[in-house]
Design a protein around this motif. Structure first.
Motif: not given
Length: 976
Positions: A126-129, A525-529, A588-589, A601-602
């Motif tokens: 998951s790229t958003v959690s 952005s498309n890469r950072l949530t 969180g990021f 990276v989270r």
């Protein structure tokens, strides 16, 4: 708090407006782009579950972002089309519970009618959690060796998770996941969106048939704001639903002593391998009520186990030694109906029941008289409705009603006897008792999306949770036969302490639990949530009304006079006040490093408030506040209680023989002798984490996370009335009883867990599924036990009960190293091999010196040196060594634990798609002894030699509430 109830009722009534959440479902989201990576708007994106006919549709916004929310767990075919572009089909996209699948859809400019189909490439990361955890899917549930078929055991395959037994006697055969230094009572258990927590003793409330479990998501750290009532982890379960095909299953598993290894206890006691027989059987059925519209599913499971436990009292009570039955019975049922009416709605209705009986108190060193039986009955009804309106609005409403009743029967009418070598006998100290819970839950979650130019978007969620518990009841007359603590391993020897309980106790603690939250998953952005949330929780009914408890009145008066300033009792004297400041920000990021979903990276930080189960603080004070039952006798002497003629008081003597030593004022009604702080707080943690996930190939990921969890306001029942400078600390107060047994429930404990968690996961590919994890961690608290447990008798100095000597390794959970390895290998000829290995390094244990070194009349003083178990010989004698100075409680170390389980099966095709699977399983393949060492006393006098029982195991694999010895079972599973 009527205002709060009215507010919640209004919000519930208004919550039918457009809105979304993911506690029972999952999401698919992402961006639609062209071959140059430019966003494409107004693309119609549709997800369809071919098995059920469920369809959800969305349209990409100005930034190309689409959202397919509230998808029931399963496999989906996703299509995307817009005039002037190819029609794209992505097949078999996996949707997991409480998980967002990020899927980028790339369209090509092409004539209308051209379709491109891609199969089997579900994203792994998951790229958003920013949460840490993992989904345990149906592949693992159905194919890994699972001792006892308790689904929560498979939590041990998740990185950073250990496995232990529930600490309460009402759930003595239940396993618990150990997370962040807790023993399972700091975990919130959610099933189909409904609360499944035991509010009396903590932990998992109701079990479900394994055939009914679709999957579960264990969030070990950094959960979003929608999750409350947990300071540790979230275990989110979804049960199975029916499909358009009528399908079913039936299984039978059999164990017999002919398939088992001999237990080490049987070897030590020189007895034959004892009879062991267990049957587990059941099945499931599901199918359509109306194709693509309504479906049904039902599952049933029964366990019938008959085993034996040997008892050896080390020569103290030879007439009680022998071999005794330890029967276990359990019945589980789940029935579910799902309906999909028009208008983007989804409804699910479920009923589940669980009834069981199990022995409690059985062990090698416990005489049969102290065993008893615990019976439980659970029922739950759950309804879920989610409704999508427009392009991105959803409302999810959950209603649940649950009941639970436990009874622990009387075991004996003789006094309970406790010896320094761990031998016990007589009436079980916790029986008889009964517990009842009735719980109503109303939960509503809403979500919507906001998009802006420049690629920014917000996925917003908000919700509320109201748990109404009109009945949280307990009754008990435990301890009325008396309890004697011996100074030596001699039935005729001196007795250091004698107590007895009088009267009958029955009390109800009605509670209302409220939770509100808002969550913003901000796609910068498309890469950072960024995951930004805020939650608030409140428990109405805490603190309880203690105005009729004379002990509480006495402490309040002393507190107002300044008696407790600067001490652990400093809240006494203040007006009672609820814990209303439980605001919990969560930040969180998640950064998709290269934008391809292969490296994420989270990290983040957050505050997490738990619910302090009432047995940790309020039960005994509530009994006293109701004028219930308590001590009618209490006497103590480190050198042994003596009768008026100077002779020692013996176990055969009546308590009336030492009536003059009784410190309890019998002219007033008996009390338990426990008070609750008027400012009792709910425990909470701060959780910080930083981690990285990397996709090695189309099926394999590796993860690395560092987590830091700090616990505050942990509950403890402090024995506040020990001897200080020759007099009892509270001797000047009119307390009942005014002795060592008096306790004050306060919330001042702290804990710390730090862990480096490494994981690897390969989902089924090229006929192999593998998961592995290694955790390097430390867990400490000043409670003496795990961060969600409490041991009230390890405080070395009541004047500084949370001082440095108390800040020690957590007794149940502080393992430096944990390893788990599991695999599913599909070999030729339809043979499948599935090993599952667990290892845990040694846990701490408190080693008692056996002397009252600080003259507080409490023989709990720690040893001056720390000890470590080094091995056990074939006679059951353990070797141990000194490892240095003992600076804190729990400074010694028990034995490590290891176990390899193996499942081998072969499938045989029958008619159509039906098949039968022949199964053979072996648990503890190498017959590891896994000895258990309890709290140990080193010596009995200043000149005395160490006791032979010091640092010696009292139980081994195969004993009650111990992992099994080598056990085999065979069976089959028919699917049709």
């Amino acid at each position: 708090m009527t205002t709060i109830r009215v507010l919640f009722a209004l919000v519930l009534a208004l919550a039918a407006s457009p809105a979304a959440a993911q506690q029972t479902t999952g999401h698919i989201t992402g961006q639609v782009v062209d071959q140059q990576g430019a966003a494409i708007r107004d693309v119609v994106v549709v997800a369809k579950n071919a098995a059920t006919g469920f369809v959800r549709e969305g349209v990409s916004d100005d930034n190309g972002v689409y959202r397919l929310t509230a998808l029931p767990v399963g496999h989906y075919d996703v299509t995307a089309e817009r005039q002037g572009f190819t029609r794209l089909e992505r097949r078999a996209i996996v949707v997991d519970v409480a998980h967002t699948t990020t899927l980028t859809l790339t369209l090509r400019v092409a004539p209308v009618g051209q379709t491109i189909t891609v199969t089997g490439d579900s994203p792994l990361i998951s790229t958003v959690s920013s949460s840490v955890g993992e989904v345990v899917d149906l592949v693992r549930i159905e194919n890994l060796p699972l001792n006892g078929r308790q689904f929560a055991n498979l939590a041990a395959t998740v990185p950073g998770v250990g496995l232990g037994f529930h600490a309460d006697l009402t759930k003595s055969t239940q396993y618990t996941p150990q997370v962040s230094g807790g023993n399972g009572r700091n975990v919130i258990y959610v099933v189909d969106g409904g609360d499944n927590n035991d509010d009396t003793v903590g932990g998992l409330l109701q079990l479900y048939p394994l055939e009914a479990i679709q999957q579960f998501n264990l969030i070990t750290h950094r959960a979003d704001a929608e999750y409350g009532r947990s300071a540790g982890a979230v275990l989110n379960v979804v049960t199975k639903s029916g499909t358009n095909q009528a399908r079913g299953s039936w299984f039978m598993l059999v164990r017999d002593d002919a398939l088992n290894g001999r237990t080490f206890t049987e070897t030590l006691t020189q007895i034959d391998t004892q009879p062991y027989r267990r049957y587990q059987f059941g099945g499931s059925a599901g199918g359509p009520l109306s194709r693509n519209k309504a479906h049904y599913f039902a599952a049933y499971e029964r366990t019938q186990q008959d085993t034996k436990q040997a008892v050896d009292t080390l020569g103290l009570l030879r007439e009680t030694d022998g071999i005794f039955d330890t029967p276990v019975r359990e019945n589980l049922f789940t029935g579910k109906v799902t309906i999909m009416p028009r208008g983007g709605q989804y409804l699910a209705f479920r009923y589940s029941s669980n009834s069981n009986s199990q022995p409690t108190g059985a062990s090698l060193r416990t005489a049969r008289s102290a065993w008893t039986t615990s019976t439980n009955a659970y029922h739950s009804m759950n309804a879920n409705h989610n409704w999508v309106l427009g392009r991105s609005h959803l409302n999810e409403f959950v209603f649940q009603y649950t009941t639970f009743k436990n009874q622990v029967a009387t075991s004996s009418s003789t006094p309970y006897l406790m010896f320094p070598n761990g031998v016990t006998a007589g009436a079980n100290p916790a029986a008889p008792q009964s517990t009842e819970q009735v719980k109503w839950q109303f939960r509503d979650d809403v979500s919507w999306a906001i998009s802006a130019l420049g690629g920014l978007s917000h996925d917003l969620k908000a919700g509320l949770n109201w748990i109404h518990e009109p009945r949280l009841f307990i009754s008990t007359t435990a301890g009325s036969a008396g309890q004697y603590v011996f100074a030596s391993n001699d039935v005729g020897g001196p007795i250091q302490q004698a107590t007895a309980i009088g009267g009958a106790a029955a009390v109800n603690i009605p509670l209302d639990l409220y939770g509100l939250y808002v969550q913003d998953d901000w796609r910068v952005s498309n890469r950072l949530t960024l995951n930004l949330g805020l939650r608030w929780d409140y428990v109405q009914g805490m603190p309880i009304d203690q105005s009729q408890n004379p002990n509480f009145v006495a402490l309040q008066a002393a507190g107002r006079a300044g008696r407790f300033a600067g001490t652990a009792l400093e809240d006494f004297g203040k007006d009672p006040k609820g814990d209303t400041d439980n605001f919990q920000p969560r930040l969180g990021f998640a950064l998709d490093v290269r934008g391809d979903g292969r490296d994420v990276v989270r990290g983040g930080w957050g505050i997490y408030t738990d619910f302090a189960y009432t047995n940790a603080n309020a039960l005994s004070p509530a009994i006293d506040a109701a004028g219930g039952a308590g001590f009618v006798f209490a006497a103590q002497s480190a050198m042994g209680l003596r009768k008026p003629d100077g002779t020692l008081f013996r176990a055969s003597d009546p308590l009336s023989a030492i009536a003059s030593l009784n410190t309890v004022n019998t002219s007033i009604p008996p009390l338990v002798g426990t008070v609750l702080s008027p400012r009792i707080q709910q425990p909470y943690t701060t959780q910080s984490s930083i981690g990285w996930s990397h996709q090695l190939d189309a099926a394999t990921t590796v993860t690395a996370d560092y987590v830091d969890v700090r616990g505050y306001d942990l509950n403890l029942r402090l024995r506040a009335n020990t001897i200080v400078n020759g007099r009892r600390y509270l001797a000047d107060l009119p307390l009942q009883p005014n002795n060592f047994n008096f306790r004050a429930a306060v919330s001042e404990g702290e804990s710390e867990y730090r862990g480096l968690i490494l994981g690897m996961r390969r989902r089924m590919s090229t006929r192999v599924d593998v998961s592995g994890a290694y955790t390097l961690s430390s867990s400490s608290s000043d409670l003496g036990s795990a961060s969600d447990e409490l041991d009230q008798n390890l405080v070395q100095d009541v004047r500084d009960p949370f001082g440095p000597v108390q800040d020690a390794p957590s007794m149940r959970t502080d393992a430096r190293h944990r390893v788990s390895l599991a695999a599913i290998v599909q070999a030729p000829w339809q043979i499948q091999v599935s090993p599952f290995f667990l290892y845990r390094s040694a846990l701490p244990v408190h080693s008692f010196e056996g002397l009252d070194l600080n003259a507080d009349l409490n023989v709990n003083d720690k040893t001056s040196r720390a000890y470590r178990y080094t091995g056990v010989n074939e006679r059951g004698l353990a070797a141990f060594e000194e490892t240095g100075a003992c600076d804190t409680v729990n400074c010694s170390r028990r034995a490590p634990f290891s176990q390899l389980n193996l499942r081998v099966s072969r499938s045989f095709s029958l008619w159509h798609s039906s098949k039968v699977e022949a199964i053979a399983e072996i648990f503890n393949l190498f017959d590891a002894k896994n000895p258990f060492i309890p709290l140990m006393t080193r010596r009995l006098s200043a000149a005395g030699a160490p006791l032979a029982s010091f640092m010696q195991p009292t139980a081994f694999a195969g004993d009650f509430q111990q992992p099994e010895q080598r056990v085999g079972q065979i069976g089959f599973r028919l699917t049709f």
